[in-house]
Design a protein around this motif. Structure first.
Motif, mmCIF file in Angstrom:
data_model
loop_
_atom_site.group_PDB
_atom_site.id
_atom_site.type_symbol
_atom_site.label_atom_id
_atom_site.label_comp_id
_atom_site.label_asym_id
_atom_site.label_seq_id
_atom_site.Cartn_x
_atom_site.Cartn_y
_atom_site.Cartn_z
ATOM 1 N N ARG A 160 17.285 -24.761 -15.746
ATOM 2 C CA ARG A 160 16.227 -24.015 -16.415
ATOM 3 C C ARG A 160 15.213 -24.931 -17.086
ATOM 4 O O ARG A 160 14.295 -24.460 -17.752
ATOM 5 C CB ARG A 160 16.846 -23.076 -17.460
ATOM 6 N N GLY A 161 15.429 -26.248 -16.963
ATOM 7 C CA GLY A 161 14.520 -27.205 -17.555
ATOM 8 C C GLY A 161 14.659 -27.313 -19.067
ATOM 9 O O GLY A 161 13.725 -27.698 -19.755
ATOM 10 N N LYS A 162 15.839 -26.991 -19.593
ATOM 11 C CA LYS A 162 16.074 -27.058 -21.044
ATOM 12 C C LYS A 162 17.218 -28.018 -21.329
ATOM 13 O O LYS A 162 18.265 -27.643 -21.803
ATOM 14 C CB LYS A 162 16.437 -25.667 -21.570
ATOM 15 N N GLN A 163 16.990 -29.298 -21.041
ATOM 16 C CA GLN A 163 18.053 -30.281 -21.266
ATOM 17 C C GLN A 163 18.217 -30.585 -22.727
ATOM 18 O O GLN A 163 17.378 -30.809 -23.473
ATOM 19 C CB GLN A 163 17.783 -31.583 -20.524
ATOM 20 N N LEU A 175 37.871 -17.162 -7.348
ATOM 21 C CA LEU A 175 38.365 -18.182 -8.269
ATOM 22 C C LEU A 175 37.248 -18.577 -9.231
ATOM 23 O O LEU A 175 36.081 -18.656 -8.833
ATOM 24 C CB LEU A 175 38.829 -19.424 -7.503
ATOM 25 N N PRO A 176 37.569 -18.835 -10.491
ATOM 26 C CA PRO A 176 36.548 -19.280 -11.444
ATOM 27 C C PRO A 176 35.858 -20.558 -10.964
ATOM 28 O O PRO A 176 36.474 -21.390 -10.298
ATOM 29 C CB PRO A 176 37.353 -19.528 -12.718
ATOM 30 N N GLY A 177 34.593 -20.687 -11.313
ATOM 31 C CA GLY A 177 33.830 -21.874 -10.963
ATOM 32 C C GLY A 177 32.509 -21.555 -10.292
ATOM 33 O O GLY A 177 31.714 -22.447 -10.034
ATOM 34 N N GLY A 178 32.241 -20.281 -10.039
ATOM 35 C CA GLY A 178 30.948 -19.853 -9.510
ATOM 36 C C GLY A 178 30.156 -19.201 -10.629
ATOM 37 O O GLY A 178 30.631 -18.263 -11.256
ATOM 38 N N VAL A 179 28.985 -19.720 -10.917
ATOM 39 C CA VAL A 179 28.179 -19.247 -12.044
ATOM 40 C C VAL A 179 26.776 -18.880 -11.555
ATOM 41 O O VAL A 179 26.131 -19.658 -10.858
ATOM 42 C CB VAL A 179 28.096 -20.323 -13.147
ATOM 43 N N VAL A 180 26.329 -17.696 -11.924
ATOM 44 C CA VAL A 180 25.019 -17.187 -11.518
ATOM 45 C C VAL A 180 23.898 -17.950 -12.232
ATOM 46 O O VAL A 180 24.008 -18.265 -13.416
ATOM 47 C CB VAL A 180 24.912 -15.676 -11.851
ATOM 48 N N VAL A 181 22.832 -18.210 -11.496
ATOM 49 C CA VAL A 181 21.618 -18.799 -12.067
ATOM 50 C C VAL A 181 20.570 -17.685 -12.085
ATOM 51 O O VAL A 181 20.299 -17.058 -11.056
ATOM 52 C CB VAL A 181 21.105 -19.985 -11.218
ATOM 53 N N ARG A 182 20.005 -17.437 -13.254
ATOM 54 C CA ARG A 182 19.008 -16.366 -13.405
ATOM 55 C C ARG A 182 17.672 -16.950 -13.858
ATOM 56 O O ARG A 182 17.620 -17.960 -14.546
ATOM 57 C CB ARG A 182 19.489 -15.344 -14.430
ATOM 58 N N ASP A 183 16.599 -16.263 -13.480
ATOM 59 C CA ASP A 183 15.278 -16.664 -13.938
ATOM 60 C C ASP A 183 15.031 -16.091 -15.335
ATOM 61 O O ASP A 183 15.904 -15.424 -15.907
ATOM 62 C CB ASP A 183 14.181 -16.259 -12.947
ATOM 63 N N ALA A 214 13.415 -13.620 -16.301
ATOM 64 C CA ALA A 214 13.454 -12.156 -16.351
ATOM 65 C C ALA A 214 14.864 -11.607 -16.140
ATOM 66 O O ALA A 214 15.062 -10.396 -16.162
ATOM 67 C CB ALA A 214 12.513 -11.577 -15.299
ATOM 68 N N GLY A 215 15.830 -12.506 -15.927
ATOM 69 C CA GLY A 215 17.215 -12.066 -15.733
ATOM 70 C C GLY A 215 17.597 -11.787 -14.293
ATOM 71 O O GLY A 215 18.693 -11.304 -14.025
ATOM 72 N N ASN A 216 16.701 -12.108 -13.357
ATOM 73 C CA ASN A 216 17.002 -11.901 -11.935
ATOM 74 C C ASN A 216 17.844 -13.054 -11.398
ATOM 75 O O ASN A 216 17.586 -14.214 -11.717
ATOM 76 C CB ASN A 216 15.710 -11.821 -11.117
ATOM 77 N N THR A 217 18.814 -12.734 -10.573
ATOM 78 C CA THR A 217 19.624 -13.775 -9.944
ATOM 79 C C THR A 217 18.777 -14.506 -8.917
ATOM 80 O O THR A 217 18.190 -13.897 -8.030
ATOM 81 C CB THR A 217 20.865 -13.161 -9.267
ATOM 82 N N ILE A 218 18.723 -15.834 -9.053
ATOM 83 C CA ILE A 218 17.946 -16.652 -8.118
ATOM 84 C C ILE A 218 18.828 -17.643 -7.367
ATOM 85 O O ILE A 218 18.358 -18.372 -6.517
ATOM 86 C CB ILE A 218 16.790 -17.384 -8.833
ATOM 87 N N ILE A 251 32.322 -26.392 -16.373
ATOM 88 C CA ILE A 251 31.437 -27.432 -15.821
ATOM 89 C C ILE A 251 30.243 -26.793 -15.108
ATOM 90 O O ILE A 251 29.103 -27.246 -15.263
ATOM 91 C CB ILE A 251 32.224 -28.365 -14.879
ATOM 92 N N ALA A 252 30.494 -25.738 -14.338
ATOM 93 C CA ALA A 252 29.391 -25.046 -13.647
ATOM 94 C C ALA A 252 28.385 -24.511 -14.661
ATOM 95 O O ALA A 252 27.175 -24.676 -14.497
ATOM 96 C CB ALA A 252 29.937 -23.919 -12.776
ATOM 97 N N ALA A 253 28.862 -23.881 -15.715
ATOM 98 C CA ALA A 253 27.970 -23.308 -16.732
ATOM 99 C C ALA A 253 27.205 -24.396 -17.477
ATOM 100 O O ALA A 253 26.064 -24.174 -17.898
ATOM 101 C CB ALA A 253 28.766 -22.459 -17.708
ATOM 102 N N SER A 254 27.803 -25.569 -17.617
ATOM 103 C CA SER A 254 27.125 -26.640 -18.366
ATOM 104 C C SER A 254 25.874 -27.139 -17.653
ATOM 105 O O SER A 254 24.992 -27.723 -18.276
ATOM 106 C CB SER A 254 28.081 -27.806 -18.625
ATOM 107 N N GLY A 255 25.752 -26.894 -16.363
ATOM 108 C CA GLY A 255 24.568 -27.318 -15.624
ATOM 109 C C GLY A 255 23.394 -26.362 -15.708
ATOM 110 O O GLY A 255 22.275 -26.721 -15.360
ATOM 111 N N LEU A 256 23.628 -25.157 -16.187
ATOM 112 C CA LEU A 256 22.554 -24.161 -16.224
ATOM 113 C C LEU A 256 21.338 -24.589 -17.041
ATOM 114 O O LEU A 256 20.208 -24.373 -16.599
ATOM 115 C CB LEU A 256 23.086 -22.811 -16.703
#
Length: 90
Positions: A87-90, A48-56, A58-62, A78-83
């Motif tokens: 990443r420290g880029k508010q 189901l939609p709502g799971g979003v990958v967090v990458r560093d 270099a593009g690695n999944t963390i 909403i999940a993507a809006s938290g990325l």
């Protein structure tokens, strides 16, 4: 939130992290290939939609973020809006 919602957010985040792609893309692949989710043999997977990958950088999944409780398209949004915050880029 309800206990079911907690489990679902965990499943969405787990699936995105393990499959190295957002659950929306995972769902699209399952539909396109006409296979059952159970074919993966992983009871924690969720398509189901709502799971979003967090990458560093270099593009690695963390990790991943999971959101549930709204409409499926809104959960992913909403999940993507938290990325940026992760990443420290508010």
């Amino acid at each position: 939130c309800r206990p079911r919602s907690i489990r679902m957010t965990q499943r969405k985040a787990y699936t995105a992290a393990v499959m190295d792609r957002d659950t929306t893309a995972f769902q699209d692949d399952i539909v396109a290939r006409q296979i059952q989710l159970s074919s993966y043999g992983e009871p924690m997977f969720c398509a189901l939609p709502g799971g979003v990958v967090v990458r560093d950088g270099a593009g690695n999944t963390i990790g991943a973020v999971g959101v549930t409780g709204n409409t499926k398209n809104r959960d992913a949004e909403i999940a993507a809006s938290g990325l940026p915050f992760l990443r420290g880029k508010q």
